[in-house]
Structure formats: structure tokens, C-alpha cells
Enzyme design. Structure first.
Site, PDB file in Angstrom:
ATOM      1  CE  LYS A  65     -13.059 -14.297  29.210  1.00 15.80           C
ATOM      2  NZ  LYS A  65     -11.739 -13.671  29.492  1.00 15.80           N
ATOM      3  CB  SER A 318     -14.044 -22.136  28.512  1.00 19.23           C
ATOM      4  OG  SER A 318     -13.760 -22.086  27.130  1.00 19.23           O
TER       5      SER A 318
END
Length: 519
Positions: A65, A318
Site C-alpha cells: 500500500k 501483499s
């Protein structure tokens, strides 16, 4: 229309060439690293393909992110930087915005739900973010963040649906192609669609022969719903186990790009995600958060469905901002996700030697769990876990052998209520006939949640069963029975809606019938 939604609507759609340009010049490496594309030898051998894992958990905030947040914030005007930014997040996006603000000298305010675990709140504050705890879920926190942005002139930094966010995440795809130019498939996790859109748009321009597969959790498949409808739609409810991808509505721009560039989509269960967390640990010794292992879970299912062999496959870890206590749940469910364990409800005669006879029918297979309590002189219902070597085929064979041996059998391996609650509740039935109905709930983890539940429901109807389970998430799982007359149902349902918690009627669930209901 929210300000964040309007932000995206007001921006003219970029062409694929525009995205390639923006990805190539994104300044993400001022804060991010080029994460390794790591070999996974154990699972590669098991699946008969070469599998590699993009280690985005190695980023300074332990998640991808950071890339999108920094790319957008680095493009703010001087006036916008001076005013500051705001975001709503319960985890990874929050830390990405906070760290980007610290690097750029921009005040970053993050609105987080009151249910956010302390480890995530501390993480945001450690990067200099100003945390405001508001609301009991993400939607309430987001509404507050947008309200504050309008009141104070803050720039709202969305988690996924903005071209600069998407381009920042797209740098992952560029790195993967540079690290292995011989990939056949890339599997991408989908929540709001930012990473999937960004990676797909660059991969399909540079190496269009590579198949790009989107992966969603079954209980939050907003991209699949949008593809089926031909446009973004809002899901009524989403599961929150893989909280990093628990998104009700795919982003408009991310949907446009995914619809054009994604080759296929696949969904996976929570148990399959748990199994993928275990696979990542066994190959890398890294501990993924559930959403971080999502795309590997999809890769495994896709390989099985399409019988892929000798292909070069890549996927993404992720994020790794997991709550340690949630690992108990992951450990319990991983074997079920791999089809290495089956759960059965079996009725056996209540006599000496019955368990021995039952085990003989199992043919020497290992029993992983056995729950029993005497309740009837004629028959006993037992809850049994069995170790499997050959998955569902073996479990079907065991079930057939038991039925051939005269046993009544119910396969509970896919029964969520049995796995979360009933296996821990074996041994109790009411002593009288009751007009009982059973409901499962998701309780938000904040002070007063139980009191509100009792005030809304418990003062009107007698509670006959109550079981609470929490594995470190920001919600608890509750199973509750009520004595209800038929005439009470309309009023009871009205009170359920007033309560506002996610709920499901479980009265016809087979594990309830086997182990908890009056016979």
C-alpha cells in the site's frame, strides 16, 4: 456521491499508454524497495509448476500500500501539502499514508474504526500519523474522514480508486517482469482492485501473452459481482476474515481496467486462505496476513481446476500486518483448507466397544478429533476429525464405508457453524422440549457490544444457547439460541434489524441437529 467517489469521476480516464508512463516515472523508490520475487520450492514440487512469490511484506510498512499512497501524495500541490491529507483505513493503507506523510513533510490524519487492533493503531502512530478512532467499522470511519476533509480542506487519499494510486501499485508488475521475463501466469489479489488494475495494465502492454488472474475471497467478491453485472455493484455484506480485501464495491477506475485486462477470475474460501498462509510459512518462514495469502490460495485452486503443469507462475504476498492471535484460527483451519482433514458427525450405538468398532471401519486412518458425551442409552452422536491423504476423494470413501457399516453420517467439513462453534460445544442438550431457534452473529469488538445485544434481544426472549469465539479479529463470532414462538418471529426479526449486527438463521443446520437440539 462521496468526495472520494467524485474525485475519481472528475478525472478523465487515462489511456493504457498514460498508465505505462505514470508507472515508469512513479517516485515510489524514495520510500519503497524493489521487493524480491522468491522461489517457493516446496509448493512448486507439490503442484508440478515453478511458483514464485513477490515479497511485498518486505516493504517498510509490510505491505504494498505504501507504493500507491506515496505516488499520489508526492504529486500534491504546495497548497494541498500545507493543508494536509486524510484517509480512512483499519490497517495497511493507513500505515502507507502515515509513512508517506512523514517522508514528504505532510500532516497525515487517519480515521480508524474503534475496533482496530492496537498493533495497527501503534503502527500508524509510529510513522507520525495522527489517529482518530471513530465508528465501529470501515464505512463509518470513511464517512468521518470525508466529513473532516470537507470541513478542513484536507486532501482525501483513497485506498485504491484513483489513477495515481493504481499507477503506484503498478510498479509491482514492472518489477515482476524485470525479475522473471518468462512468466506464464500472474495471480493478483483483489479488494478494491488497485493492485490488480495497476499490475494488469502494465503487464498486458509489455507482455500480453502472460495470463493475469484475479483472486477474490468468496465472501467479498465485489469484482466478480461487477463483472457479472457489467458495472460496479455494492455487496450487501462482506466477510471480514481477510480484512485487507473486505470491500463491498470495486473501484470505478480499477473495474474499468480489470474488465479490460484481466484474463480470468477465481474465488477462494477462508479455509483455502488459511492453507495458503501455512504454505507461505513452510516455504519462506514469513507469516502472511490472510489477505496477503489470498492470491496464492487462488493460484492453487486454479492449478487444480485447469490441471496446469510445468508453467511459470507468480503471485504476491501483499501484506503481513497480522494480529498474532488470529494465527490460532489459521492453524485450526489450514488442514481443512488443504483437504487434509475431514469433519464428520456420526451416530454410533451406545455400548461397550462401539468406538473400537467405529475405528476399525476407518481402516487405521488417524483420528484428529473425537468429541462425545453420553446423552442417550441407545445412541450417541460423535464429532470426529479424520486425517486425509487424498483429499475429498478419500473423505467420500470414508463416508461410504461408514454408511455401509450401518452408521448415520453427515459431512461437516464445509459447515461453518460446526467449525467455528459446535466442535467446542459438544456435550449438552436441553432436558425439555423447547421451541428453540438458533442464530449466528458477528459482534463488533468494542465496549458495550454485548450489552447492546442483550438490551435489544435478551430482555424480550429467553437465551437458551450462547457461545462466543474470537481469534484476534476486530469482530467476534457468536452462536445464540432463543426460545421463540411462531408468533414472535416477526417482532424478533425487527429487533435483529434494529441491532444492526450481521446475522444468519442456523436452525436447520445439521450440526445443531446432531449435537445441540433436543431429540
Amino acid at each position: 456521491m462521496t468526495q472520494a467517489h467524485q474525485q475519481t469521476k472528475d478525472i478523465a480516464p487515462l489511456s493504457d499508454a498514460d498508465y505505462m508512463r505514470d508507472i515508469l516515472r512513479a517516485p515510489v523508490y524514495e520510500v519503497a524497495i524493489i521487493s524480491p520475487l522468491q522461489d517457493m520450492p516446496r509448493i512448486s514440487q507439490r503442484l508440478g509448476n515453478t511458483i514464485q512469490l513477490k515479497r511485498e511484506d518486505r516493504q517498510p510498512v509490510h505491505s504494498f500500500k505504501l507504493r500507491g499512497a506515496y505516488n499520489m501524495m508526492s504529486q500534491l500541490t504546495e497548497a494541498q501539502r500545507k493543508a494536509g491529507v486524510i484517509a480512512a483505513s483499519a490497517g495497511n493503507h493507513a500505515q502507507g499514508v502515515a509513512m508517506s506523510g512523514s517522508k514528504l513533510g505532510v500532516k497525515a490524519t487517519i480515521v480508524m474504526p474503534r475496533t482496530t487492533p492496537d498493533i495497527k493503531v501503534s503502527g500508524v502512530r509510529s510513522f507520525g500519523g495522527n489517529v482518530i478512532l471513530h465508528g465501529n467499522n470501515f464505512d463509518e470511519a470513511k464517512a468521518k474522514a470525508i466529513e473532516l476533509s470537507q470541513a478542513h480542506g484536507y486532501t482525501f487519499v483513497p485506498p485504491f480508486d484513483h489513477p495515481s494510486i493504481i499507477a503506484g501499485q503498478g510498479t509491482i508488475g514492472l518489477e515482476m517482469l524485470q525479475q522473471n521475463g518468462h512468466l506464464d501466469y500472474i495471480f493478483l489479489p483483489v479488494g478494491g482492485g488497485g493492485i490488480a488494475a495497476g499490475v494488469a495494465v502494465i503487464v498486458k502492454q509489455l507482455m500480453p501473452h502472460i495470463k493475469v488472474i484475479a483472486v477474490e475471497a468468496e465472501d467479498s467478491a465485489c469484482l466478480k459481482a461487477a463483472l457479472d453485472a457489467g458495472e460496479p455493484v455494492t455487496l450487501d455484506n462482506v466477510g471480514t476474515f481477510a480484512d485487507g480485501v473486505a470491500v463491498k464495491r470495486i473501484g470505478d477506475e480499477s473495474f474499468r481496467l480489470c474488465q479490460e485486462h484481466i484474463d480470468d477470475i477465481i474465488t477462494v474460501s477462508s479455509d483455502e486462505i488459511c492453507a495458503a498462509v501455512k504454505d507461505i510459512f513452510e516455504d519462506t518462514r514469513a507469516i502472511s496476513e490472510p489477505s496477503g495469502a489470498l492470491s496464492l490460495a487462488g493460484l492453487k485452486r486454479y492449478v487444480e481446476q485447469h490441471q496446469l503443469k510445468d508453467k511459470n507462475l507468480a503471485t504476491i504476498l501483499s501484506g503481513a500486518n497480522t494480529n498474532f492471535h488470529s494465527l490460532r484460527y489459521v492453524s485450526e483451519r489450514a488442514e481443512l483448507g488443504e483437504k487434509r482433514e475431514g469433519l464428520l458427525a456420526v451416530t454410533i450405538p451406545e455400548r461397550t466397544g462401539a468406538f473400537l468398532d467405529f475405528c476399525k471401519v476407518l481402516g487405521g486412518r488417524a483420528v484428529t478429533e473425537f468429541n462425545y458425551r453420553h446423552s442417550d442409552d441407545a445412541e450417541a452422536n460423535i464429532f470426529v476429525g479424520v486425517r486425509l491423504l487424498n483429499g475429498q476423494e478419500e473423505l467420500d470413501s470414508i463416508t461410504a464405508d461408514l454408511r455401509k457399516g450401518g452408521y448415520a453420517v453427515e459431512d461437516l467439513s464445509d459447515d461453518e457453524m460446526a467449525k467455528v462453534h459446535v466442535r467446542y460445544m459438544i456435550g449438552g442438550r436441553p432436558t425439555k422440549v423447547m421451541k428453540e431457534r438458533l442464530y449466528s452473529f458477528e459482534f463488533p469488538e468494542y465496549p458495550g457490544a454485548l450489552l447492546r445485544f442483550l438490551n435489544t434481544l435478551g430482555t424480550h426472549w429467553n437465551i437458551s444457547i450462547f457461545n462466543y469465539r474470537n481469534h484476534g479479529a476486530d469482530y467476534g463470532r457468536v452462536l445464540c439460541g432463543f426460545e421463540l414462538e411462531e408468533a414472535d418471529l416477526l417482532s424478533f426479526t425487527t429487533h435483529l434489524r434494529e441491532l444492526g449486527y450481521s446475522w444468519k438463521d442456523e436452525t436447520e443446520n445439521p450440526s445443531y441437529r446432531f449435537f445441540l437440539a433436543k431429540q
